[in-house]
Every structure is written in structure tokens, then in C-alpha cells.
Design an enzyme around this catalytic site. Structure first.
Site, PDB file in Angstrom:
ATOM      1  N   CYS A 130       0.818  -1.224   0.000  1.00  0.00           N
ATOM      2  CA  CYS A 130       0.000   0.000   0.000  1.00  0.00           C
ATOM      3  C   CYS A 130       0.848   1.269   0.000  1.00  0.00           C
ATOM      4  O   CYS A 130       0.555   2.228  -0.711  1.00  0.00           O
ATOM      5  CB  CYS A 130      -0.958  -0.006   1.176  1.00  0.00           C
ATOM      6  SG  CYS A 130      -0.204  -0.435   2.751  1.00  0.00           S
ATOM      7  N   HIS A 242      -2.843   6.558   4.248  1.00  0.00           N
ATOM      8  CA  HIS A 242      -1.396   6.637   4.462  1.00  0.00           C
ATOM      9  C   HIS A 242      -0.871   7.978   3.943  1.00  0.00           C
ATOM     10  O   HIS A 242      -1.271   8.432   2.860  1.00  0.00           O
ATOM     11  CB  HIS A 242      -0.677   5.517   3.703  1.00  0.00           C
ATOM     12  CG  HIS A 242      -0.864   4.153   4.284  1.00  0.00           C
ATOM     13  ND1 HIS A 242      -1.556   3.907   5.451  1.00  0.00           N
ATOM     14  CD2 HIS A 242      -0.417   2.936   3.841  1.00  0.00           C
ATOM     15  CE1 HIS A 242      -1.531   2.596   5.695  1.00  0.00           C
ATOM     16  NE2 HIS A 242      -0.856   1.993   4.746  1.00  0.00           N
TER      17      HIS A 242
END
Length: 344
Positions: A130, A242
Site C-alpha cells: 500500500c 497513508h
């Protein structure tokens, strides 16, 4: 004629997101099947305005299925992805099991879509980590413009990257702090509520963590093996999204203004950089969105041809489920696969 798609790990964070995104993007599937381990048998999951009953992975026949979106962890993928691929079903795997296999393409469609064609060797395509996915989306157009020599990145990664139990732990610990209850540490090595933890995945002999190593290896495989990259990966008390502070050194000069224009026109990116209080994107705004957001673009005067920027994305979407579905769309749009079930 539509495709038959199976989602493995359909009861997890990413699996549910895959089902949502397949429906949102109107993926050309006539049939979508939700699969998980036997302990989830009979559970119900949403797919658009439908409800799917979860079937057991080990009892499912993939011989008439075209695409399998795999989000059940590395060990499950190692066992099942080759078997599924041998039945003629293309596996798009969200785990790290096959990312570094030279016979398995590692794909972010905005970065290296052409490499998808290599899937025929094993019928498996890997989805990157990710934190790497959003990074390479941002780096690709800059690399094409001025050739990247070196990248230094610090990540601020949300707890959803560690699964539902990690999200529950942040919630429960936060509640315990406010109610003077016991703060239980189970999923993480230290308390995550109102704290940051500079440790994601296992430690390696050189002092880096596996998460940091993944960013290096995956960037080299997808973008350019000559790029030097070093990362520090940090878990922060954010549920979804994130963030990354990125410093890049180029072969050639690239001004902040030029970089901004390049990024504004690049696929998958939205630039929000007003150089004023609030003129940047945080994970709160990125959650639930498809784009990789770039802010704080500025020149780094401490090195020749240096640039710094802030990069934020929803890790469950671009970092996992969305990227997986986009890979499936590449297979379909480029006519690299055709449905097994012919129209009657």
C-alpha cells in the site's frame, strides 16, 4: 458477455472494499462470488445493492471463473494462487507472496500497465504494498521528466493497513484513555492511541523493517532498478489513509512550478497545494477517495536538483482494493482475457 469474478477474503477490510469498488466502477461482471475461509461460511457481504453469501474457498471450483481478486494474506495466497491460476483463472493478488517473483508482473496501472501482459507465465499478477502504490504513482511522471537518482521517504501509515483488529485496537485504546480504563496492547508492539510506532512488519538484519525493504524492492521493480531509495515506515493513530513525506533528488533540474504542472496532468493524481493554512490534504480528506493527493511541493536547496512533497492516499483503495480492480480493468480493456462462459 460479462466476466465471472471471485473475491477471496471477502469478509476482510480490503475484500469488502473490493466488492464496493467493483460495484461502483460497474466492472463488467455477470457473476461475483464472495469467498473466505470456512469459519466465514454463510456470512453475508454487500455488493452494490445485492447481498452475497460467503462461500468456502477450499470448496470452490475456479474452472469457470475468469478473475480472482485475492486478499486473504500471504500464506493463503502461496497455497491457493498457483492452484487457481492452473485452472485458467487469473489471480490478482494483494499479498506480498508473489511480488518479487520474476515471472509475476507487479503492477500499478498508472505506472507500468504494459507489464500486465506477462501474467500468462503463472496466471498471477501482484498488487504492490500500500505504501509503495501511492509513492510510485507520484514518482512516475517526475521520473519521466527529470530522471530520479535518489528518494528518501518517511511514511505515516494508518492502522487499517494492519487489518480490522488493528482498527479495533486503536478505537478501544482511545476509549480507554478517555475513560481511565486499561489500555490493552495486543496487535501492536506498543500503545498506538496518541502515539506513533516506528516499526511496521518484521525487523531485518540491517536494521530496516520488511515494510521499508518492500518499498525499495517494489519501486525498483516497477519504476527503475537504478533508483536509490531509503524509507522509514511509521504507524500512526489514523484509521484510514497513508501519508508520506517524500524527498527526491533528480539527474536534471526540476522546479517546484514545473513539478506541479507535471503532477497536475498525471493520471491518478490530484494536486492540492495552496501554500496557506489548510491548503494541503490530510488522510481525513483522502479517506474514501480514489486519487493520490500531492501537497507541499517545494524545492530542496540542500541538494542539487532536489524536491520535497507530501503524498496522501486511501490505503484500502489505491493502496489495495482499487489498484486490484484497476488491474482487472486493464486485462479486460486490453482484451488480454475473455469470458469463459459464452453467451447462450
Amino acid at each position: 458477455m460479462g466476466y465471472k469474478v471471485a473475491v477471496v477474503g471477502a469478509t476482510g477490510n480490503v475484500g469488502r472494499e473490493m466488492l464496493d469498488i467493483l460495484a461502483e466502477r460497474a466492472f463488467p461482471a455477470d457473476t461475483v462470488v464472495a469467498l473466505a475461509s470456512r469459519r466465514s461460511l454463510g456470512q453475508e457481504v454487500s455488493f452494490g445493492d445485492k447481498t452475497l453469501k460467503v462461500q468456502a474457498l477450499d470448496q470452490y471450483d475456479f474452472s469457470d471463473t475468469d478473475i480472482c481478486l485475492m486478499s486473504a494474506g500471504g500464506e493463503t495466497s502461496k497455497e491457493w494462487s498457483p492452484r487457481i491460476g492452473q485452472q485458467g483463472c487469473v489471480v490478482i493478488d494483494n499479498s506480498s507472496a508473489f511480488r518479487y517473483d520474476s515471472d509475476v508482473p507487479l503492477i500499478v496501472p498508472e505506472v507500468n500497465a504494459d507489464a500486465v501482459a506477462g501474467f500468462t507465465k503463472k496466471n498471477i499478477i501482484a498488487n504492490p504494498n500500500c505504501s509503495t502504490a501511492q509513492l510510485v504513482v507520484a514518482l512516475k511522471p517526475l521520473h519521466e521528466a527529470a530522471t530520479i537518482k535518489r528518494v528518501v521517504v518517511a511514511t505515516y501509515q494508518s492502522v487499517s493497513g494492519a487489518g480490522k483488529d488493528a482498527m479495533d485496537e486503536l478505537f478501544n485504546q482511545t476509549r480507554a484513555v478517555f475513560t481511565a480504563g486499561e489500555v490493552k496492547v495486543q496487535k501492536f508492539t506498543k500503545r498506538i492511541a496518541f502515539n506513533v510506532i516506528p516499526h511496521i512488519d518484521v525487523f531485518m538484519e540491517d536494521g530496516f523493517t520488511k515494510e521499508e525493504w518492500k518499498m525499495v524492492a517494489e519501486t525498483k521493480k516497477m519504476l527503475d532498478p537504478k533508483i536509490k531509495l531509503t524509507a522509514t515506515c511509521v504507524r500512526v493513530p489514523v484509521f484510514i489513509g497513508h501519508s508520506e513525506a517524500v524527498n527526491v533528488e533528480f539527474e536534471r533540474p526540476l522546479s517546484a512550478e514545473e513539478a506541479t504542472q507535471i503532477l497536475r496532468s498525471a493520471p491518478g493524481i490530484l494536486v492540492d497545494d495552496k501554500r496557506e493554512p489548510g491548503g494541503y490534504i490530510t488522510p481525513h480528506e483522502a479517506a474514501g477517495e480514489d486519487a493520490t493527493y500531492i501537497s507541499r511541493i517545494r524545492e530542496d536547496i540542500t541538494v542539487e536538483n532536489g524536491l520535497s512533497f507530501w503524498c496522501v492516499s486511501d490505503n484500502l483503495r489505491k493502496g489495495a482494493a482499487l489498484n486490484t480492480v484497476q488491474i482487472a480493468e486493464v486485462l479486460v480493456n486490453r482484451k488480454l482475457i475473455s469470458p469463459k462462459q459464452k453467451a447462450a
